[in-house]
Design a protein around this motif. Structure first.
Motif, PDB file in Angstrom:
ATOM      1  N   TYR A 113      -0.399 -13.194  -3.033  1.00  0.00           N
ATOM      2  CA  TYR A 113      -0.529 -13.111  -1.570  1.00  0.00           C
ATOM      3  C   TYR A 113      -1.997 -13.091  -1.170  1.00  0.00           C
ATOM      4  CZ  TYR A 113      -0.061 -11.378   3.208  1.00  0.00           C
ATOM      5  OH  TYR A 113      -0.158 -11.237   4.580  1.00  0.00           O
ATOM      6  N   SER A 114      -2.777 -12.245  -1.804  1.00  0.00           N
ATOM      7  CA  SER A 114      -4.194 -12.122  -1.442  1.00  0.00           C
ATOM      8  C   SER A 114      -4.959 -13.400  -1.724  1.00  0.00           C
ATOM      9  CB  SER A 114      -4.831 -10.953  -2.203  1.00  0.00           C
ATOM     10  OG  SER A 114      -4.207  -9.737  -1.871  1.00  0.00           O
ATOM     11  N   LEU A 116       3.824  -5.592  -4.899  1.00  0.00           N
ATOM     12  CA  LEU A 116       2.744  -4.996  -5.681  1.00  0.00           C
ATOM     13  C   LEU A 116       1.401  -5.094  -4.970  1.00  0.00           C
ATOM     14  CD1 LEU A 116       3.752  -6.316  -9.218  1.00  0.00           C
ATOM     15  CD2 LEU A 116       3.880  -3.954  -8.412  1.00  0.00           C
ATOM     16  N   GLU A 117       1.165  -6.232  -4.312  1.00  0.00           N
ATOM     17  CA  GLU A 117      -0.133  -6.436  -3.665  1.00  0.00           C
ATOM     18  C   GLU A 117      -0.247  -5.737  -2.315  1.00  0.00           C
ATOM     19  OE1 GLU A 117      -1.898 -10.273  -3.389  1.00  0.00           O
ATOM     20  OE2 GLU A 117      -0.951 -10.992  -5.214  1.00  0.00           O
ATOM     21  N   MET A 118       0.832  -5.781  -1.535  1.00  0.00           N
ATOM     22  CA  MET A 118       0.725  -5.391  -0.133  1.00  0.00           C
ATOM     23  C   MET A 118       1.640  -4.248   0.289  1.00  0.00           C
ATOM     24  SD  MET A 118      -1.651  -7.371   0.820  1.00  0.00           S
ATOM     25  CE  MET A 118      -1.622  -6.931   2.556  1.00  0.00           C
ATOM     26  N   GLY A 119       2.443  -3.730  -0.640  1.00  0.00           N
ATOM     27  CA  GLY A 119       3.404  -2.686  -0.291  1.00  0.00           C
ATOM     28  C   GLY A 119       2.771  -1.446   0.308  1.00  0.00           C
ATOM     29  N   ALA A 120       1.545  -1.143  -0.120  1.00  0.00           N
ATOM     30  CA  ALA A 120       0.860   0.043   0.403  1.00  0.00           C
ATOM     31  C   ALA A 120      -0.076  -0.302   1.556  1.00  0.00           C
ATOM     32  CB  ALA A 120       0.060   0.713  -0.712  1.00  0.00           C
ATOM     33  N   GLU A 121      -0.231  -1.596   1.836  1.00  0.00           N
ATOM     34  CA  GLU A 121      -1.179  -2.025   2.861  1.00  0.00           C
ATOM     35  C   GLU A 121      -0.497  -2.420   4.175  1.00  0.00           C
ATOM     36  OE1 GLU A 121      -4.384  -1.819   2.321  1.00  0.00           O
ATOM     37  OE2 GLU A 121      -4.091  -1.210   0.226  1.00  0.00           O
ATOM     38  N   SER A 122       0.686  -2.984   4.083  1.00  0.00           N
ATOM     39  CA  SER A 122       1.388  -3.478   5.259  1.00  0.00           C
ATOM     40  C   SER A 122       2.824  -2.968   5.259  1.00  0.00           C
ATOM     41  CB  SER A 122       1.387  -5.009   5.284  1.00  0.00           C
ATOM     42  OG  SER A 122       2.299  -5.502   6.245  1.00  0.00           O
ATOM     43  N   GLU A 123       3.157  -2.152   6.242  1.00  0.00           N
ATOM     44  CA  GLU A 123       4.514  -1.619   6.332  1.00  0.00           C
ATOM     45  C   GLU A 123       5.512  -2.731   6.624  1.00  0.00           C
ATOM     46  OE1 GLU A 123       7.535   1.286   6.241  1.00  0.00           O
ATOM     47  OE2 GLU A 123       5.502   1.162   5.443  1.00  0.00           O
TER      48      GLU A 123
END
Length: 201
Positions: free
Chosen positions: A27-28, A114-121
């Motif tokens: 994703y990133s 893994l990449e964004m689970g903690a960054e984007s709800e």
């Protein structure tokens, strides 16, 4: 039959391109310009169809992946003669996808989680919905085969989690062995549980 509009086709193409690029680049590592180029879409089309930009496009890609794997599960359930055979058929279909892509393609939902689970709800919720769309029909199939609802749900969660892990390890090893092992273990486990519950073989 309702024909899709040009705008709808462009929107779908953007989501498909985002999905493929997430699988190969993460994703990133996927930029909007790369999506536009890959989709051969007009500049500005992303923000026209996805006003919230990359996050919205990422959600669309996750939803597309969810539908694709949900279809794979449904087809395996219809064609297989038992839950164990259905599980094996689904894993074998995934194995073919991973292998034929030379281990470039995997599960974009796990990548985004893994990449964004903690960054984007919003992305986390989209990934959660995707996993749920695979767990729920699997649980329903197991329940119809004789398992109690709670046991069917638990086993379905294990099956989906095992498959997800096997795909990741297979890509790291550049080998289908983890998926073959997962197919054997999952099929045996499902068969044992269904037999114990008095379900069909």
């Amino acid at each position: 039959m309702v024909m899709a509009s040009k705008g709808d086709l462009t929107k779908a193409r953007l989501a498909e391109s985002m999905l493929e690029l997430i699988q190969t680049n993460g994703y990133s590592g996927t930029g909007l310009n790369a999506v536009i180029e890959h989709a051969a879409a007009p500049k500005g089309s992303i923000y026209f169809h996805f006003p919230d930009g990359k996050e919205g496009l990422g959600i669309a890609a996750v939803e597309l992946a969810a539908r694709q794997f949900e279809t794979l599960i449904a087809e395996a359930a219809v064609s297989a003669g038992s839950p164990a055979a259905a599980a094996r058929a689904a894993i074998e279909a995934l194995t073919a996808i991973v292998s034929e892509s030379d281990f470039r393609l995997g599960c974009p939902v796990s990548v985004v989680t893994l990449e964004m689970g903690a960054e984007s709800e919003r992305l986390r919720e989209a990934c959660l919905a995707a996993f749920e769309s695979w767990i729920s029909p699997t649980a329903a199939f197991l329940e119809a085969s004789g398992l109690a609802p709670a046991e069917a749900r638990s086993l379905a969660t294990v099956v989906v989690s095992t498959i997800e892990g096997a795909v990741i390890v297979a890509r790291a090893m550049r080998s289908i062995r983890p998926l073959e092992a997962a197919a054997d273990v999952v099929a045996d486990l499902v068969e044992q549980r269904c037999q114990a519950a008095g379900g069909t073989r």
